[in-house]
Scaffold this active site. Structure first.
Site, PDB file in Angstrom:
ATOM      1  N   TYR A 164       0.820  -1.218   0.000  1.00  0.00           N
ATOM      2  CA  TYR A 164       0.000   0.000   0.000  1.00  0.00           C
ATOM      3  C   TYR A 164       0.857   1.272   0.000  1.00  0.00           C
ATOM      4  O   TYR A 164       0.456   2.287  -0.576  1.00  0.00           O
ATOM      5  CB  TYR A 164      -1.009  -0.026   1.154  1.00  0.00           C
ATOM      6  CG  TYR A 164      -2.117  -1.024   0.867  1.00  0.00           C
ATOM      7  CD1 TYR A 164      -3.066  -0.763  -0.117  1.00  0.00           C
ATOM      8  CD2 TYR A 164      -2.185  -2.245   1.525  1.00  0.00           C
ATOM      9  CE1 TYR A 164      -4.063  -1.686  -0.416  1.00  0.00           C
ATOM     10  CE2 TYR A 164      -3.174  -3.176   1.235  1.00  0.00           C
ATOM     11  CZ  TYR A 164      -4.109  -2.885   0.258  1.00  0.00           C
ATOM     12  OH  TYR A 164      -5.093  -3.803  -0.049  1.00  0.00           O
TER      13      TYR A 164
ATOM     14  N   HIS B  24     -14.641   1.181  -0.580  1.00  0.00           N
ATOM     15  CA  HIS B  24     -13.538   0.262  -0.238  1.00  0.00           C
ATOM     16  C   HIS B  24     -12.385   0.977   0.459  1.00  0.00           C
ATOM     17  O   HIS B  24     -11.282   0.449   0.510  1.00  0.00           O
ATOM     18  CB  HIS B  24     -13.015  -0.435  -1.500  1.00  0.00           C
ATOM     19  CG  HIS B  24     -13.954  -1.486  -2.028  1.00  0.00           C
ATOM     20  ND1 HIS B  24     -13.787  -2.113  -3.245  1.00  0.00           N
ATOM     21  CD2 HIS B  24     -15.072  -2.034  -1.490  1.00  0.00           C
ATOM     22  CE1 HIS B  24     -14.767  -2.990  -3.444  1.00  0.00           C
ATOM     23  NE2 HIS B  24     -15.559  -2.952  -2.394  1.00  0.00           N
TER      24      HIS B  24
ATOM     25  N   ALA C 154     -13.065   4.265 -21.000  1.00  0.00           N
ATOM     26  CA  ALA C 154     -13.840   5.170 -20.136  1.00  0.00           C
ATOM     27  C   ALA C 154     -13.675   6.622 -20.563  1.00  0.00           C
ATOM     28  O   ALA C 154     -14.645   7.386 -20.537  1.00  0.00           O
ATOM     29  CB  ALA C 154     -13.402   4.978 -18.691  1.00  0.00           C
TER      30      ALA C 154
ATOM     31  N   SER D 196     -15.375  -4.990 -13.039  1.00  0.00           N
ATOM     32  CA  SER D 196     -15.520  -6.332 -13.603  1.00  0.00           C
ATOM     33  C   SER D 196     -16.766  -7.059 -13.109  1.00  0.00           C
ATOM     34  O   SER D 196     -17.110  -8.114 -13.629  1.00  0.00           O
ATOM     35  CB  SER D 196     -14.279  -7.169 -13.276  1.00  0.00           C
ATOM     36  OG  SER D 196     -14.080  -7.196 -11.878  1.00  0.00           O
TER      37      SER D 196
ATOM     38  N   CYS E 283      -6.560   3.707  12.745  1.00  0.00           N
ATOM     39  CA  CYS E 283      -5.929   3.205  13.965  1.00  0.00           C
ATOM     40  C   CYS E 283      -6.835   2.142  14.595  1.00  0.00           C
ATOM     41  O   CYS E 283      -7.994   2.418  14.914  1.00  0.00           O
ATOM     42  CB  CYS E 283      -5.689   4.340  14.959  1.00  0.00           C
ATOM     43  SG  CYS E 283      -5.010   3.732  16.516  1.00  0.00           S
TER      44      CYS E 283
END
Ligand code: OAD
Length: 238
Positions: free
Chosen positions: A60, A113, A224, A182, A121
């Site tokens: 990440y 999401h 798109a 998808s 935390c």
């Protein structure tokens, strides 16, 4: 707003990784997608984080760093323009954890999401801006607890954010549009059926056929940037 002769007032737009692909961010399931290179069960689950936090932080951190080198594209910009149009009621819900909708000018973005630009935390439940790279020794800016910060991402097996609000919007829209997703991951993959049951017109924009294409009334196949800008032009001209 008019759309193919119909009066359109309330619009719900669901976006997925495909809307950011032309900005240079990898999708998850296309060839060379993130889940082709990594096993999602080794990255995007609470169990994976407990087992190998360093791997999850690295993944990440790298994705957050990548945001600095990409820009919103014409599709993000068109949706922001649609939201800002007088009289428009456009609810934008995204599965994406990037910040390209915000950087295109969208002021209301529902990140179901989670977001790369925030950390969570697990000691005090605070959500805070992600200002740096993080590791297992990072300290919460609110409660000062060390080692309890995690990416503010909804992982497999966890409940997406804002579902009550999303359900309300799906039950009360004239047009539901899904862009670049998808249709594999629920609950988002089920939104087309929810909106359809409540009478909305449903439109899919995707460069390919998705897992849930057959549930949409209308389809526009293509990139798109091209298809979203064309749709927004039509909606604003209506
Ligand atoms: P996917 O990678 O599963 O799907 C991307 C979709 O975008 C595919 O249907 C492509 O055909 C389409 N696509 C790719 N490029 C496009 C373009 N330029 N124009 C239009 N369509 C294009 O991504 P998502 O459906 O967003 O969750 O994935 C859903 C969730 O699965 C993600 O939010 C992520 C992942 O696990 C988490 O990480 C929590």
């Amino acid at each position: 707003m008019m759309f193919q002769g119909r009066f359109i007032k309330r619009v719900v737009i669901l976006t997925g990784a495909g809307i950011s692909a032309e900005s240079g961010l990898s999708t998850f399931r296309d060839a060379d997608g993130l889940w082709e290179q990594h096993d999602p069960m080794e990255i995007a689950t609470p169990e994976a984080f407990a087992r190998d936090p360093a791997l999850v932080y690295r993944f990440y951190n790298a994705r957050r760093d990548q945001l600095a080198s990409v820009q919103p594209n014409a599709a993000h910009l068109a949706l922001a323009q649609l939201q800002q149009a007088p009289g428009a009621e456009v609810f934008l819900v995204t599965q994406n954890v990037d910040d390209l909708h915000e950087r295109a000018g969208s002021e209301q973005v529902c990140h179901m999401h989670g977001e790369l630009r925030s950390m969570l935390c697990q000691a005090c439940d605070s959500v805070m801006p992600a200002l740096a790279s993080y590791d297992a020794a990072s300290t919460c800016a609110h409660c000062n607890t060390r080692g309890k910060l995690r990416p503010d991402i909804v992982w497999f097996g966890e409940m997406p954010y804002h579902m009550d609000l999303i359900d309300l919007k799906l039950a009360d829209c004239d047009l539901f549009v899904a862009v670049g997703t998808s249709g594999v991951v629920y609950p988002a993959a089920g939104f087309v059926r929810q909106a359809g049951i409540h009478g909305a017109t449903t439109l899919e924009i995707n460069k390919e056929i998705s897992e849930v294409s057959n549930h949409f009334q209308l389809h526009r196949q293509g990139p798109a940037t091209r298809e979203v800008t064309a749709l927004v032009r039509e909606l604003l001209a209506g």
